[in-house]
Scaffold this motif. Structure first.
Motif, short mmCIF file in Angstrom:
data_model
loop_
_atom_site.label_atom_id
_atom_site.label_comp_id
_atom_site.label_asym_id
_atom_site.label_seq_id
_atom_site.Cartn_x
_atom_site.Cartn_y
_atom_site.Cartn_z
N GLY A 129 38.16 45.21 33.95
CA GLY A 129 37.80 45.21 35.36
C GLY A 129 36.82 44.09 35.61
N THR A 130 36.81 43.54 36.81
CA THR A 130 35.88 42.46 37.13
C THR A 130 35.03 42.87 38.32
OG1 THR A 130 37.44 41.36 38.60
CG2 THR A 130 37.44 40.71 36.29
N ARG A 131 33.82 42.34 38.35
CA ARG A 131 32.88 42.69 39.40
C ARG A 131 33.18 41.93 40.67
NH1 ARG A 131 27.28 43.84 36.74
NH2 ARG A 131 27.81 44.02 34.54
N GLY A 132 32.73 42.48 41.80
CA GLY A 132 32.83 41.79 43.08
C GLY A 132 31.81 42.35 44.04
N ARG A 133 30.92 41.49 44.56
CA ARG A 133 29.88 41.98 45.47
C ARG A 133 30.09 41.52 46.92
NH1 ARG A 133 27.05 40.73 40.72
NH2 ARG A 133 26.03 42.54 39.79
N SER A 134 31.14 40.75 47.14
CA SER A 134 31.44 40.31 48.49
C SER A 134 32.93 40.03 48.58
CB SER A 134 30.67 39.03 48.84
OG SER A 134 31.14 37.95 48.05
N ASP A 135 33.42 39.84 49.81
CA ASP A 135 34.84 39.55 49.97
C ASP A 135 35.22 38.27 49.24
OD1 ASP A 135 35.13 41.78 51.50
OD2 ASP A 135 34.98 40.73 53.43
N PHE A 136 34.32 37.27 49.26
CA PHE A 136 34.62 36.01 48.59
C PHE A 136 34.64 36.21 47.08
CE2 PHE A 136 33.09 32.09 46.54
CZ PHE A 136 34.16 31.26 46.85
N VAL A 137 33.62 36.88 46.54
CA VAL A 137 33.54 37.09 45.10
C VAL A 137 34.70 37.95 44.63
CG1 VAL A 137 32.14 38.03 43.22
CG2 VAL A 137 31.05 36.78 45.07
N GLU A 138 35.14 38.90 45.48
CA GLU A 138 36.24 39.77 45.11
C GLU A 138 37.49 38.97 44.78
OE1 GLU A 138 37.08 43.34 45.35
OE2 GLU A 138 34.97 43.62 44.93
N MET A 139 37.64 37.79 45.39
CA MET A 139 38.83 36.99 45.17
C MET A 139 38.75 36.18 43.88
SD MET A 139 39.95 35.60 48.91
CE MET A 139 38.55 34.50 49.05
N LEU A 140 37.59 36.13 43.28
CA LEU A 140 37.41 35.31 42.09
C LEU A 140 37.38 36.17 40.85
CD1 LEU A 140 34.71 32.87 43.48
CD2 LEU A 140 37.20 32.62 43.48
N LEU A 141 37.70 35.56 39.74
CA LEU A 141 37.82 36.29 38.49
C LEU A 141 36.63 35.97 37.59
CD1 LEU A 141 40.02 38.14 37.23
CD2 LEU A 141 40.77 36.15 35.96
N GLY A 142 36.13 36.99 36.89
CA GLY A 142 35.03 36.78 35.96
C GLY A 142 35.44 35.94 34.77
N SER A 143 34.48 35.25 34.18
CA SER A 143 34.78 34.36 33.06
C SER A 143 35.30 35.10 31.85
CB SER A 143 33.52 33.56 32.69
OG SER A 143 32.46 34.44 32.32
N VAL A 144 34.79 36.32 31.61
CA VAL A 144 35.26 37.10 30.46
C VAL A 144 36.73 37.45 30.64
CG1 VAL A 144 35.04 39.28 29.21
CG2 VAL A 144 32.99 38.02 29.90
N SER A 145 37.10 37.98 31.79
CA SER A 145 38.49 38.37 32.04
C SER A 145 39.41 37.16 31.93
CB SER A 145 38.63 39.01 33.41
OG SER A 145 37.88 40.20 33.50
N LEU A 146 38.99 36.04 32.49
CA LEU A 146 39.81 34.84 32.46
C LEU A 146 40.02 34.35 31.03
CD1 LEU A 146 41.24 32.84 34.34
CD2 LEU A 146 39.18 31.44 34.28
N ALA A 147 38.97 34.33 30.22
CA ALA A 147 39.08 33.87 28.85
C ALA A 147 39.95 34.80 28.02
CB ALA A 147 37.69 33.75 28.22
N VAL A 148 39.78 36.11 28.19
CA VAL A 148 40.57 37.07 27.42
C VAL A 148 42.04 36.97 27.80
CG1 VAL A 148 40.95 39.51 26.93
CG2 VAL A 148 38.62 38.63 27.09
N ALA A 149 42.32 36.86 29.09
CA ALA A 149 43.71 36.73 29.54
C ALA A 149 44.34 35.46 29.00
CB ALA A 149 43.78 36.75 31.06
N ALA A 150 43.53 34.42 28.80
CA ALA A 150 44.06 33.14 28.35
C ALA A 150 44.33 33.09 26.86
CB ALA A 150 43.08 32.03 28.73
N TYR A 151 43.65 33.90 26.06
CA TYR A 151 43.74 33.75 24.61
C TYR A 151 44.22 34.99 23.86
CZ TYR A 151 41.14 29.43 25.31
OH TYR A 151 40.76 28.19 25.73
N ALA A 152 44.26 36.15 24.48
CA ALA A 152 44.63 37.37 23.76
C ALA A 152 46.08 37.33 23.29
CB ALA A 152 44.39 38.60 24.63
N ASP A 153 46.34 38.00 22.17
CA ASP A 153 47.68 38.05 21.60
C ASP A 153 48.51 39.19 22.17
OD1 ASP A 153 47.18 35.91 19.87
OD2 ASP A 153 46.30 37.24 18.36
N CYS A 154 47.90 40.05 23.00
CA CYS A 154 48.61 41.18 23.59
C CYS A 154 48.54 41.06 25.11
CB CYS A 154 47.99 42.50 23.13
SG CYS A 154 46.35 42.80 23.82
N PRO A 155 49.31 41.87 25.84
CA PRO A 155 49.19 41.86 27.29
C PRO A 155 47.77 42.20 27.73
CG PRO A 155 51.19 42.99 26.63
CD PRO A 155 50.41 42.75 25.38
#
Length: 311
Positions: A129-155
Motif C-alpha cells: 500500500g502507498t501513502r497519500g495525504r492529498s489528491d495530488f499525492v494520491e496520484m503518485l506512487l511511493g519510491s518503495v512500491s515503485l522499486a519493488v514493482a520494478a525488480y521483484a521476481d513475483c507479481p
C-alpha cells in the motif's frame, strides 16, 4: 477514443524470528504502520484466503543501524517496539477477517526495497500500500512500491491510499489485463485469468491500437480503411494471445483505439484489479518497468498487479 467489445499473532517479535518454510508459496504484504499499508494487509488477507495460501506480514526498517547497542542491551529500542506493534496490528486485522488463515510475521532490519524484493523470490505475490495525504499525492506512487514493482521476481500488487479493500468489499468487479504485441503465453495473462477464475468475475482483455501519423483517419482519401485494417490486426493479435485462456473463464475481448496507457486507465475505473506485464532484462540498469506499467501504477483507479515477463 473508440472502444469495441467482443464478448465471447504475535508479540515480542525479534527481527527474522518468524521466518519459516511453507509448503505453499505465501502471499507477502509489506506494512509500515500507515493506514494505507494496513488496508493493504486487509486486502492481502482476502487474497490469501481466496488463493488458499499462507499470509506473511513483513515490516522492514534500518532502525538497528541508528539505535545504540548500549541502549538495546537494557531496553528495547523504540523502533523495535514500534515494529512489533505494527506487525501485531497487521496480524490481528488479518485474523479478524479470516480466523482460519495461516498468518505469520517477520521484522527485518534492512532497507524495505531490498527486503521486499528478496521476500518476493519465494512468494506467490507481494502486496503493498502507498501513502497519500492529498489528491495530488494520491496520484503518485511511493519510491518503495515503485522499486519493488520494478525488480521483484513475483507479481507485485499495489494499492494506493484511495483504493478500497476491493477483494472482499466488491468481489463482483472484473479483472482487466493489458494485452501487448507478444502476450501469447504471457505470465501476466495467466495471472489475470487465475484471478478472474478465483474471484468468479469476467476477465476483460484489452488491446490498444493506433494509426500511424501518416495514415491519419482524418485524411479524406484514407478515412475508414486504415483504421479498419489496424483494428482488425489488433483483434487478430488479441485472439491469438487469448487462445490459451481456459474455457471456464468469462472472457471479454476489447480493442481500443488510442494509447495503451489511456485505454487501461479508462478500464480501471470499474475494475477490481488491473494486470500488466513488465519485461525483465537481466543486467540492465535502471527501473525494469515499461511506460505502460509505470503510468498505470501512478494513476489507475483500482489496485494494479505488475507481473514479471521474462525476455
Amino acid at each position: 477514443m473508440a472502444v469495441h467489445e467482443h464478448q465471447n499473532q504475535n508479540s515480542g517479535l525479534r527481527p527474522g524470528s518468524l521466518r519459516g518454510a511453507f509448503r505453499e508459496a505465501p502471499l507477502v504484504v509489506g506494512v509500515d504502520g500507515s493506514e494505507p499499508s494496513l488496508r493493504a494487509a486487509d486486502w492481502a488477507a482476502d487474497e490469501a484466503a481466496l488463493r488458499g495460501v499462507p499470509l506473511r506480514v513483513v515490516y522492514a526498517s534500518l532502525w538497528e543501524r541508528y539505535e545504540g547497542t548500549a541502549l538495546a542491551a537494557e531496553h528495547k529500542p523504540f523502533e523495535e517496539v514500534r515494529a512489533e506493534d505494527i506487525v501485531a496490528v497487521g496480524l490481528r486485522r488479518a485474523l479478524r477477517r479470516h480466523p482460519d488463515l495461516d498468518v505469520s510475521a517477520e521484522i527485518l532490519a534492512e532497507e524495505p526495497e531490498y527486503a521486499l524484493v528478496r521476500e518476493g523470490r519465494d512468494a506467490a505475490a507481494l502486496v503493498l500500500g502507498t501513502r497519500g495525504r492529498s489528491d495530488f499525492v494520491e496520484m503518485l506512487l511511493g519510491s518503495v512500491s515503485l522499486a519493488v514493482a520494478a525488480y521483484a521476481d513475483c507479481p507485485v500488487i499495489v494499492l494506493r491510499g484511495s483504493h478500497d479493500n476491493q477483494v472482499g468489499a466488491t468481489p463482483a468487479r472484473r479483472v482487466v489485463v493489458g494485452v501487448g504485441g507478444t502476450s501469447k503465453g504471457s505470465a501476466a495473462l495467466r495471472f489475470a485469468a487465475e484471478e478472474a477464475r478465483l474471484r468468479r468475475v469476467p476477465l476483460d482483455a484489452v488491446r490498444a491500437w493506433r494509426c500511424p501519423a501518416y495514415e491519419s483517419v482524418d485524411h479524406p482519401l484514407l478515412t475508414g480503411e486504415p483504421a479498419r485494417l489496424h483494428e482488425e490486426r489488433a483483434a487478430k493479435v488479441l485472439g491469438e494471445a487469448l487462445e490459451e485462456v481456459p474455457a471456464d473463464i468469462d472472457l471479454r475481448r476489447r480493442t481500443v483505439e488510442g494509447p495503451t496507457r489511456h485505454a487501461l486507465l479508462d478500464a480501471s475505473h470499474d475494475a477490481g484489479l488491473l494486470v500488466v506485464g513488465a519485461r525483465r532484462h537481466p543486467g540492465r540498469l535502471g527501473l525494469q518497468l515499461g511506460r505502460v506499467a509505470h503510468g498505470v501504477l501512478h494513476h489507475a483507479a483500482c489496485p494494479v498487479a505488475v507481473v514479471p515477463e521474462p525476455v
